[in-house]
Design a protein around this motif. Sequence first.
Motif, PDB file in Angstrom:
ATOM      1  N   TYR A 210       0.809  -1.223   0.000  1.00 49.89           N
ATOM      2  CA  TYR A 210       0.000   0.000   0.000  1.00 49.89           C
ATOM      3  C   TYR A 210       0.843   1.274   0.000  1.00 49.89           C
ATOM      4  CZ  TYR A 210      -3.814  -3.222   0.915  1.00 49.89           C
ATOM      5  OH  TYR A 210      -4.712  -4.244   0.823  1.00 49.89           O
ATOM      6  N   LYS A 211       2.160   1.123  -0.081  1.00 51.97           N
ATOM      7  CA  LYS A 211       3.080   2.244  -0.311  1.00 51.97           C
ATOM      8  C   LYS A 211       2.982   3.350   0.750  1.00 51.97           C
ATOM      9  CE  LYS A 211       4.272   0.323  -4.240  1.00 51.97           C
ATOM     10  NZ  LYS A 211       5.582  -0.337  -4.417  1.00 51.97           N
ATOM     11  N   PHE A 212       2.891   2.940   2.033  1.00 55.60           N
ATOM     12  CA  PHE A 212       2.918   3.945   3.090  1.00 55.60           C
ATOM     13  C   PHE A 212       4.320   4.525   3.249  1.00 55.60           C
ATOM     14  CE2 PHE A 212      -0.869   2.539   5.963  1.00 55.60           C
ATOM     15  CZ  PHE A 212      -1.701   2.548   4.851  1.00 55.60           C
ATOM     16  N   GLY A 213       5.319   3.822   2.727  1.00 58.47           N
ATOM     17  CA  GLY A 213       6.702   4.220   2.945  1.00 58.47           C
ATOM     18  C   GLY A 213       7.203   3.728   4.290  1.00 58.47           C
ATOM     19  N   TYR A 214       8.272   4.359   4.797  1.00 54.39           N
ATOM     20  CA  TYR A 214       8.893   3.887   6.037  1.00 54.39           C
ATOM     21  C   TYR A 214       7.945   3.988   7.236  1.00 54.39           C
ATOM     22  CZ  TYR A 214       9.506   8.768   7.423  1.00 54.39           C
ATOM     23  OH  TYR A 214       9.284  10.066   7.776  1.00 54.39           O
ATOM     24  N   ILE A 215       6.972   4.885   7.198  1.00 48.70           N
ATOM     25  CA  ILE A 215       6.040   5.049   8.317  1.00 48.70           C
ATOM     26  C   ILE A 215       5.193   3.800   8.534  1.00 48.70           C
ATOM     27  CG2 ILE A 215       4.155   6.007   6.924  1.00 48.70           C
ATOM     28  CD1 ILE A 215       5.180   7.051  10.491  1.00 48.70           C
ATOM     29  N   GLY A 216       5.101   2.950   7.521  1.00 43.22           N
ATOM     30  CA  GLY A 216       4.338   1.716   7.664  1.00 43.22           C
ATOM     31  C   GLY A 216       4.932   0.777   8.693  1.00 43.22           C
ATOM     32  N   SER A 217       6.260   0.803   8.847  1.00 46.91           N
ATOM     33  CA  SER A 217       6.915  -0.108   9.800  1.00 46.91           C
ATOM     34  C   SER A 217       6.562   0.200  11.244  1.00 46.91           C
ATOM     35  CB  SER A 217       8.427  -0.079   9.595  1.00 46.91           C
ATOM     36  OG  SER A 217       8.778  -0.764   8.408  1.00 46.91           O
ATOM     37  N   PRO A 218       6.703   1.457  11.729  1.00 44.20           N
ATOM     38  CA  PRO A 218       6.307   1.694  13.122  1.00 44.20           C
ATOM     39  C   PRO A 218       4.815   1.475  13.372  1.00 44.20           C
ATOM     40  CG  PRO A 218       6.856   3.763  12.012  1.00 44.20           C
ATOM     41  CD  PRO A 218       7.315   2.642  11.127  1.00 44.20           C
ATOM     42  N   ILE A 219       3.971   1.718  12.368  1.00 47.46           N
ATOM     43  CA  ILE A 219       2.537   1.429  12.530  1.00 47.46           C
ATOM     44  C   ILE A 219       2.330  -0.071  12.760  1.00 47.46           C
ATOM     45  CG2 ILE A 219       0.299   1.404  11.363  1.00 47.46           C
ATOM     46  CD1 ILE A 219       1.126   3.990   9.944  1.00 47.46           C
ATOM     47  N   ALA A 220       3.047  -0.890  11.991  1.00 46.02           N
ATOM     48  CA  ALA A 220       2.951  -2.346  12.150  1.00 46.02           C
ATOM     49  C   ALA A 220       3.419  -2.783  13.533  1.00 46.02           C
ATOM     50  CB  ALA A 220       3.773  -3.034  11.059  1.00 46.02           C
ATOM     51  N   ILE A 221       4.518  -2.182  14.024  1.00 41.29           N
ATOM     52  CA  ILE A 221       5.055  -2.551  15.334  1.00 41.29           C
ATOM     53  C   ILE A 221       4.090  -2.141  16.451  1.00 41.29           C
ATOM     54  CG2 ILE A 221       6.952  -2.201  16.961  1.00 41.29           C
ATOM     55  CD1 ILE A 221       8.786  -1.765  14.552  1.00 41.29           C
ATOM     56  N   VAL A 222       3.488  -0.961  16.328  1.00 39.18           N
ATOM     57  CA  VAL A 222       2.516  -0.499  17.326  1.00 39.18           C
ATOM     58  C   VAL A 222       1.358  -1.487  17.440  1.00 39.18           C
ATOM     59  CG1 VAL A 222       0.741   1.244  17.759  1.00 39.18           C
ATOM     60  CG2 VAL A 222       3.074   1.955  17.214  1.00 39.18           C
ATOM     61  N   LEU A 223       0.810  -1.884  16.306  1.00 38.60           N
ATOM     62  CA  LEU A 223      -0.288  -2.849  16.328  1.00 38.60           C
ATOM     63  C   LEU A 223       0.156  -4.173  16.941  1.00 38.60           C
ATOM     64  CD1 LEU A 223      -1.856  -2.183  12.795  1.00 38.60           C
ATOM     65  CD2 LEU A 223      -2.831  -1.576  15.018  1.00 38.60           C
ATOM     66  N   SER A 224       1.357  -4.626  16.593  1.00 41.71           N
ATOM     67  CA  SER A 224       1.861  -5.912  17.097  1.00 41.71           C
ATOM     68  C   SER A 224       2.036  -5.883  18.609  1.00 41.71           C
ATOM     69  CB  SER A 224       3.182  -6.258  16.415  1.00 41.71           C
ATOM     70  OG  SER A 224       3.023  -6.388  15.023  1.00 41.71           O
ATOM     71  N   TYR A 225       2.659  -4.809  19.143  1.00 45.09           N
ATOM     72  CA  TYR A 225       2.895  -4.738  20.588  1.00 45.09           C
ATOM     73  C   TYR A 225       1.593  -4.673  21.379  1.00 45.09           C
ATOM     74  CZ  TYR A 225       7.954  -4.502  21.092  1.00 45.09           C
ATOM     75  OH  TYR A 225       9.286  -4.829  21.147  1.00 45.09           O
ATOM     76  N   ASN A 226       0.630  -3.937  20.880  1.00 46.41           N
ATOM     77  CA  ASN A 226      -0.627  -3.837  21.618  1.00 46.41           C
ATOM     78  C   ASN A 226      -1.415  -5.143  21.586  1.00 46.41           C
ATOM     79  OD1 ASN A 226      -0.987  -1.074  22.789  1.00 46.41           O
ATOM     80  ND2 ASN A 226      -0.494  -0.484  20.702  1.00 46.41           N
ATOM     81  N   ILE A 227      -1.323  -5.868  20.487  1.00 46.57           N
ATOM     82  CA  ILE A 227      -1.932  -7.204  20.441  1.00 46.57           C
ATOM     83  C   ILE A 227      -1.236  -8.130  21.431  1.00 46.57           C
ATOM     84  CG2 ILE A 227      -2.300  -9.248  18.992  1.00 46.57           C
ATOM     85  CD1 ILE A 227      -2.635  -7.301  16.609  1.00 46.57           C
TER      86      ILE A 227
END
Length: 483
Positions: A210-227
């Motif tokens: 979906y081409k969020f760029g580098y910002i996609g990585s911290p978004i993924a980590i945030v979701l992972s940690y909260n899960i």
Amino acid sequence: MSFNEETRLVHCYDDDDGYQSVEQLKRQEVTSFEHELWYMTKTSIPLVFTFLLQNSLSTIALIFAGRVGTLEVGGISIGNVTFAVTSAIFIGIATCLDTVCPQAFGAGNYQMVGLYFQRGVAISLMFAVPVVAFWYNSEYLLAFLVKDDDIVHIAAVYLRTMILSLPGYILFECGKKYLQAQGDYVTGQNILFVCAPLNILLNYLFVLKYKFGYIGSPIAIVLSYNIMGLAIFAVICRQNYFGNAQCWHPIKGNVSAIFSNWGPLVALALPGLIMIEAEFFAFEIITVLSARFGNDVLAAQSIVATLQTFFFQLPFSCSVATSNRISHHIGSGNIKNCKIATKATIFGVGSLAGVINFTSLFFGRYKLCSIFNTDPILVNKAARILTVIAMNQVYDVFNVVAAGVLRAQGRQRIGGYLNIVAYYIIGLETAMLLGFKCQMQIQGFWLGIGIGVLFLALSENYYVYTSDWTSIVKRFKVMRQEA
């Protein structure tokens, strides 16, 4: 006999030292070196998977950043290292639970295990306030250390996004300690067996698809940690409301107990925090200073720093397992078993971890570096640095496992002092001399840090070797009565 069978104790009163157990009075069995080595190896394995998979969350971010561009690798690397250093505050606080939770469980004070967990979460949330302030304003602070404005901006955006990961991060860190004290080493591993692949999928979707760029990585980590945090909290709730609740401290009507008597925990947490932070911050200084040699050198340093952190999880996992085991023996008052378990830690677990890490890093250095980037020049630069890091692993593992013994003994203060001397009086001073004056650049940095680590390994093992176990056990009994 299983861990739980060994430690579920029935209590009676003893005039000499307060509460003792009938089983302690009846059973005077002494363990063996082989049994302790096998037990700590067995319990280390799920911890290794837990820490490696958890560390992979940020490692995956760097790998996907490498698919975007070299600038993004540098920015995400600075963000990753800064996140690792500052979030290590919560790891340091949680290390106090490595001391008190298994000691309470070994002594049969089951509800205290739950109360210590609740206090650990509360203390961590208090420390989260300055961390959030730092991450939010990191762009202004990192600009003093890194010259490239674009790299600083990427790192700052990364850190601001990661603020949202803190609730899940804190719950997961403290929750692991609570369960490990009861002999449950697999729940954290099982949660990460789901969340680590999920993090890869989310990185792929957000960064590439979906081409969020580098910002996609911290978004993924945030979701992972909260899960992860929600999952381990769900396990604790299920255990205490639908299963065996003996280790839970009821919150209803007892909230004031969570926010009282923090002194003993803070006294253990602060030097434990220093032990963790001293090492992490020293490595961040190396990463930041490497930017002065150019973006290619920074990229190479980013790769080896990530690999070094990744392989650090093996001895650290062993350290956590042995800390829990020795803390249990201290709680049960069995001094002979404390000594035997310590020997198995240093001579057995430490030696094995050192061989594994050196062999993997030295002989696999080119393949490991090529995972992050296919540029042969960058891979060669990183591989040369990794040779030095592989040599450092030979003695660093003995530092890490000895630190675990000191945590079990409640002597984090000694480790804290020694870490400051090792990294900031010996290690970094030597690193600056070799890196700048001798023009060895990154190799000189890692050689200098290695000299500091060698001092730390020798000094910590000296204090472990000269331990007064009788005083250590007595000190735990006093703390137990005050809690």
